[in-house]
Design a protein around this motif. Structure first.
Motif, PDB file in Angstrom:
ATOM      1  N   GLY A 268       0.848  -1.185   0.000  1.00  0.00           N
ATOM      2  CA  GLY A 268       0.000   0.000   0.000  1.00  0.00           C
ATOM      3  C   GLY A 268       0.879   1.230   0.000  1.00  0.00           C
ATOM      4  O   GLY A 268       2.093   1.144   0.182  1.00  0.00           O
ATOM      5  N   MET A 269       0.291   2.391  -0.167  1.00  0.00           N
ATOM      6  CA  MET A 269       1.086   3.616  -0.234  1.00  0.00           C
ATOM      7  C   MET A 269       0.297   4.767   0.379  1.00  0.00           C
ATOM      8  O   MET A 269      -0.846   5.027   0.010  1.00  0.00           O
ATOM      9  N   ASP A 270       0.920   5.440   1.328  1.00  0.00           N
ATOM     10  CA  ASP A 270       0.373   6.668   1.897  1.00  0.00           C
ATOM     11  C   ASP A 270       1.254   7.824   1.448  1.00  0.00           C
ATOM     12  O   ASP A 270       2.321   7.630   0.856  1.00  0.00           O
ATOM     13  N   SER A 271       0.846   9.035   1.762  1.00  0.00           N
ATOM     14  CA  SER A 271       1.648  10.194   1.376  1.00  0.00           C
ATOM     15  C   SER A 271       1.431  11.332   2.359  1.00  0.00           C
ATOM     16  O   SER A 271       0.410  11.405   3.049  1.00  0.00           O
ATOM     17  N   THR A 272       2.424  12.206   2.416  1.00  0.00           N
ATOM     18  CA  THR A 272       2.347  13.427   3.214  1.00  0.00           C
ATOM     19  C   THR A 272       2.816  14.586   2.348  1.00  0.00           C
ATOM     20  O   THR A 272       3.846  14.466   1.669  1.00  0.00           O
ATOM     21  N   SER A 273       2.067  15.686   2.380  1.00  0.00           N
ATOM     22  CA  SER A 273       2.390  16.842   1.541  1.00  0.00           C
ATOM     23  C   SER A 273       2.701  18.056   2.389  1.00  0.00           C
ATOM     24  O   SER A 273       2.268  18.172   3.548  1.00  0.00           O
TER      25      SER A 273
ATOM     26  N   SER B  74       5.099   4.457   3.663  1.00  0.00           N
ATOM     27  CA  SER B  74       4.282   3.394   4.266  1.00  0.00           C
ATOM     28  C   SER B  74       4.086   2.211   3.335  1.00  0.00           C
ATOM     29  O   SER B  74       3.047   1.541   3.357  1.00  0.00           O
ATOM     30  N   SER B  75       5.097   1.954   2.508  1.00  0.00           N
ATOM     31  CA  SER B  75       5.081   0.809   1.616  1.00  0.00           C
ATOM     32  C   SER B  75       6.510   0.329   1.455  1.00  0.00           C
ATOM     33  O   SER B  75       7.451   1.128   1.514  1.00  0.00           O
TER      34      SER B  75
END
Length: 645
Positions: free
Chosen positions: A440-445, A631-632
């Motif tokens: 899975g993949m999360d992100s922060t901007s 997160s991946s």
């Protein structure tokens, strides 16, 4: 004991110690009645006994040493007055002046330290071609000429060779052995002098050497180190119309606030229009060569370190803000061709700290006592004594490296060490972990604003502070445009040894961006305070920077051929970090910060792609939203090598 010996020598030679020798061929004007010698003094208390020992026991002469193309290089020779024995020669070549000038004026110290003075050496100091009192044209990082065809093919290797040849034929009482050493730019001249070296050159020590100015000092992965370069070039880069013993004046910023000064300066092109004009030729070269083109590639010494026969002792500092790349890379290249007598020393020092302070502290961080003394007495001195003075073979390991965090010297048969384990630190929403996250993949901007860049230090400074590499990073982690990932408190010590590779998965709404990664050691809340710090400085929770690096995103695929980002498209950027040997102690946390501005240590990226940032206009600087994917197992992560106990 040393002071007693000096005092006895002064008494024994009373009546002669205050007269400078004026015989022989000399670059100085010979006076009918020489004046008493004077000496530089670094102390308000006046001359010390070491200084008096030098003037009592050494004769200073000045010469013009001819090179193969006819240029003469200004050279000072300090020879022991006792001519009943032979001595090795210690050579130092520099573009930074060999003051004081004049045969009646003496330095207060000679060689790497005074122990060499008491042992007896012939000390030779030379202004390099085109600087101060030497003839010729100065060229920054003189390109090496691999295949010399005639006398016009000159470089620092040939100038060093010609100097040693002249010394062998014109200086009395030498034992036929020459050593060379130098720190920073003189470290480059030392490394260059080891290539195709004169047979008499037996040992060299390039210390904090520049290897390639696209990587040392001025650039890091294409990102431009603004205040360091600006301040250096503003003085050093001024043309020298004639031979001189004087430095140009320092640049006056008119304020102690470097952040405000460089922000008010605006785009890089304003440096020339506001301050430099046409006085700084090398600044114009920087503007004309923003990429790693032939101009920079010719100034890369590393490909030429092939025929290196002298024993080499390469020295660097883990916290050298100027030249960390050079010593590691020069050692690596020489190791390929001359591993038998090639040594690496890395200590917890600032730029040249092993020769300038005791090395026990840097900024607010304490390491251990006698760090520099250990290097000088246990490593450097036995190395030169053996190769030049006939001393016993030194008991030196290939790599003698100080373990920061652990507070001890370590010895290895190779660098990086071979018995390491590869591990990965994964960036997740929860922080930083050695455990691979689920798929899975999360992100922060975050929003990056060139008008409000992240400062590189809390201190007020107009330059690149020597302490910034160990500074507390909590101030940066509190900003919304700095992402911070932390492990849980460590359950056991973790020692990282060697380099690191950060795989960034990022995107931007702009078409260009810088990416900064900082590796940090977070102390536990109850960490002891250090005695060297002022009262009130608390080390509990201190976030000590261990290593940091930046890449100008346009160079992510090629340093020669930059390219823009496609807005909002996920891109992978590989950013290597320089080597460390650092132990994160049990109870500490490993922290990594990611940001896009780092000012003014790195100039501002417009975040709108322009062919040459040096020519960017004010309207090219725009806000952009940057995104880091994590997160991946395939997301943002850092590969490290762990040294088992």
């Amino acid at each position: 004991m040393r002071q007693l010996l000096c005092l006895l020598a002064m008494i024994a030679t009373a009546g002669t110690c205050l007269t400078a020798c004026q015989s022989g061929t000399s670059a100085a004007t010979t006076a009918a009645r020489p004046e008493p010698p004077t000496m530089e003094t670094n102390s308000s208390e006046g001359l010390n006994l070491d200084s008096l020992y030098i003037v009592t026991n050494y004769t200073k002469k000045e010469y013009r040493v001819p090179m193969r193309d006819g240029a003469t290089l200004f050279t000072q020779v300090y020879s022991p007055k006792d001519d009943s024995k032979e001595y090795p020669i210690m050579l130092f070549r520099t573009p930074y002046s060999n003051a004081p000038y004049g045969e009646d004026q003496y330095k207060t110290g000679l060689g790497p330290n005074m122990r060499y003075v008491y042992d007896g050496y012939i000390f030779v100091y030379q202004d390099v071609r085109g600087k101060f009192m030497s003839e010729g044209t100065f060229v920054n990082m003189t390109p090496h000429v691999a295949d010399k065809e005639d006398s016009t093919d000159i470089d620092e290797s040939s100038d060093t060779y010609d100097t040693v040849e002249w010394l062998m034929n014109n200086i009395d009482n030498h034992n036929g052995r020459v050593g060379q050493w130098g720190i920073s730019y003189p470290g480059f001249y030392t490394a260059a002098g080891a290539i195709n070296a004169h047979p008499a050159m037996k040992a060299v020590s390039p210390q904090a050497p520049i290897a390639d100015w696209f990587w040392d000092d001025f650039h890091h992965h294409g990102a431009f180190f603004l205040p360091h370069t600006f301040n250096f070039i503003a003085r050093f880069g001024q043309e020298r119309p004639e031979l001189t013993t004087e430095w140009p004046p320092r640049f006056d910023h008119g304020t102690p606030d470097g952040y405000r000064f460089f922000l008010d300066m605006g785009p890089l092109k304003n440096a020339k229009t506001k301050y430099f004009g046409d006085r700084i030729g090398f600044w114009d070269s920087l503007v004309a060569h923003p990429n790693y083109d032939e101009f920079w590639q010719r100034r890369n010494l590393l490909p030429h370190l092939k025929d290196v026969k002298p024993a080499t002792l390469v020295v660097g500092g883990w916290y050298d803000a100027e030249d960390l790349y050079g010593p590691l890379k020069i050692y690596e290249e020489i190791e390929k061709v001359n591993p038998r007598t090639n040594y690496l020393v890395m200590g917890p020092w600032r730029h040249g700290g092993w020769n300038r302070d005791d090395g026990s502290t840097l900024g607010k961080v304490y390491f251990s006592d006698s760090v520099s003394w250990y290097y000088q007495e246990k490593i450097e001195y036995p190395f030169f004594t053996h190769h030049l003075h006939g001393g016993p073979e030194p008991d030196l390991s290939t790599a003698m490296v100080y373990e920061t965090g652990g507070g001890r010297w370590r010895e290895f048969d190779s660098w990086p060490p071979e018995n390491v384990q590869k591990r990965t630190l994964y960036f997740t929403e929860e922080g930083l972990t050695f455990e691979a996250p689920a798929a899975g993949m999360d992100s922060t901007s975050f929003i990056s604003d060139p008008d409000k860049p992240v400062p590189f230090t809390e201190e007020t400074a107009t330059g690149m502070t020597r302490e910034y590499m160990t500074d507390d990073q909590r101030f940066a982690g509190r900003r919304p445009d700095v992402l911070m990932f932390r492990t849980e408190p460590l359950e056991e010590d973790v020692t990282l040894a060697g380099g690191m590779m950060t795989h960034l998965k990022v995107a931007t709404t702009g078409t260009d961006a810088d990416w900064v990664v900082k590796l940090i050691d977070e102390y536990p809340p109850d960490h002891e305070d250090y005695a060297h710090n002022p009262e009130g400085v608390k080390m509990g929770g201190y976030q000590q920077m261990v290593r940091s690096e930046v890449i100008r995103g346009r160079f992510r695929n090629s340093y020669e051929n930059p390219e823009p980002f496609t807005p909002n498209e996920m891109t992978e950027i590989d950013l290597p970090l320089q080597d460390v040997l650092h132990t994160f102690k049990k109870g500490h946390r490993i922290v990594i910060q990611v940001q896009s501005t780092w000012f003014p240590i790195v100039d501002r990226n417009p975040q709108k792609y322009v062919p040459n940032i040096w020519k960017a206009d004010e309207e090219d600087f725009i806000k952009a939203t940057h995104t880091v994917y994590h997160s991946s197992p395939e997301g943002t992560r850092m590969e490290v090598t762990v040294l088992p106990e």
